[in-house]
Design a protein around this motif. Structure first.
Motif, PDB file in Angstrom:
ATOM      1  N   MET A 153      -1.942  -3.562   8.920  1.00 20.77           N
ATOM      2  CA  MET A 153      -2.680  -4.558   9.698  1.00 20.77           C
ATOM      3  C   MET A 153      -4.127  -4.098   9.844  1.00 20.77           C
ATOM      4  N   PRO A 154      -5.086  -5.016   9.770  1.00 17.04           N
ATOM      5  CA  PRO A 154      -6.491  -4.623   9.900  1.00 17.04           C
ATOM      6  C   PRO A 154      -6.831  -4.180  11.312  1.00 17.04           C
ATOM      7  N   GLN A 163      -8.641   3.916  -2.257  1.00 17.01           N
ATOM      8  CA  GLN A 163      -8.271   4.223  -0.872  1.00 17.01           C
ATOM      9  C   GLN A 163      -8.868   3.142   0.031  1.00 17.01           C
ATOM     10  N   THR A 164      -8.040   2.619   0.933  1.00 17.62           N
ATOM     11  CA  THR A 164      -8.485   1.533   1.799  1.00 17.62           C
ATOM     12  C   THR A 164      -8.605   1.931   3.261  1.00 17.62           C
ATOM     13  N   PHE A 165      -8.088   3.104   3.634  1.00 19.52           N
ATOM     14  CA  PHE A 165      -8.104   3.542   5.033  1.00 19.52           C
ATOM     15  C   PHE A 165      -8.052   5.054   5.078  1.00 19.52           C
ATOM     16  N   HIS A 166      -8.777   5.629   6.034  1.00 19.69           N
ATOM     17  CA  HIS A 166      -8.772   7.076   6.222  1.00 19.69           C
ATOM     18  C   HIS A 166      -8.962   7.350   7.714  1.00 19.69           C
ATOM     19  N   ALA A 167      -8.145   8.222   8.257  1.00 22.26           N
ATOM     20  CA  ALA A 167      -8.291   8.655   9.644  1.00 22.26           C
ATOM     21  C   ALA A 167      -7.890  10.123   9.721  1.00 22.26           C
ATOM     22  N   GLU A 225      -4.237   1.728  -2.266  1.00 26.96           N
ATOM     23  CA  GLU A 225      -3.779   0.434  -2.764  1.00 26.96           C
ATOM     24  C   GLU A 225      -2.382   0.531  -3.369  1.00 26.96           C
ATOM     25  N   SER A 226      -2.074   1.675  -3.981  1.00 26.41           N
ATOM     26  CA  SER A 226      -0.784   1.849  -4.655  1.00 26.41           C
ATOM     27  C   SER A 226      -0.484   3.337  -4.796  1.00 26.41           C
ATOM     28  N   GLY A 272       0.838  -1.190   0.000  1.00 27.24           N
ATOM     29  CA  GLY A 272       0.000   0.000   0.000  1.00 27.24           C
ATOM     30  C   GLY A 272       0.872   1.238   0.000  1.00 27.24           C
ATOM     31  N   TYR A 273       0.210   2.358  -0.080  1.00 22.15           N
ATOM     32  CA  TYR A 273       0.902   3.636  -0.148  1.00 22.15           C
ATOM     33  C   TYR A 273       0.239   4.568   0.849  1.00 22.15           C
TER      34      TYR A 273
END
Length: 98
Positions: A97-98, A38-42, A57-58, A5-6
């Protein structure tokens, strides 16, 4: 080493939650939805401003979002949004990590 991921970290000096809410509404596809790739946002308040962390993802999916959505909308101006470009840190992620 293969990247998993990036990561992108944006720090907006003096940024506020209200500016974040206005900005995210303008660049994300809807409440609780992430842009394609996009797989995560905080996000949250940090010393001296507001910090946003995202995982894509990249590098390519980040650049597609950045160049096709984020930068054009920020350059148009987002009413009530962040007024200046953020300090940016990018990370070729080794582990997510999830």
């Amino acid at each position: 080493m293969e990247a998993n991921g990036y990561g992108v970290v944006h720090f907006f000096p003096g940024g506020t939650q209200d500016q974040y809410e206005a900005s995210i509404a303008a660049v994300h596809p809807g409440e609780g939805l992430l842009p394609e790739g996009q797989t995560f946002h905080a996000a949250g308040a940090s010393e001296g401003g507001w910090t946003i962390m995202a995982v894509h993802e990249s590098k390519e999916s980040w650049e597609k979002f950045r160049d096709g959505i984020l930068l054009p909308r920020m350059q148009q101006g987002i009413d009530g949004g962040f007024a200046a470009q953020p300090e940016e840190t990018v990370i070729d992620l080794y582990k997510v990590m999830p």
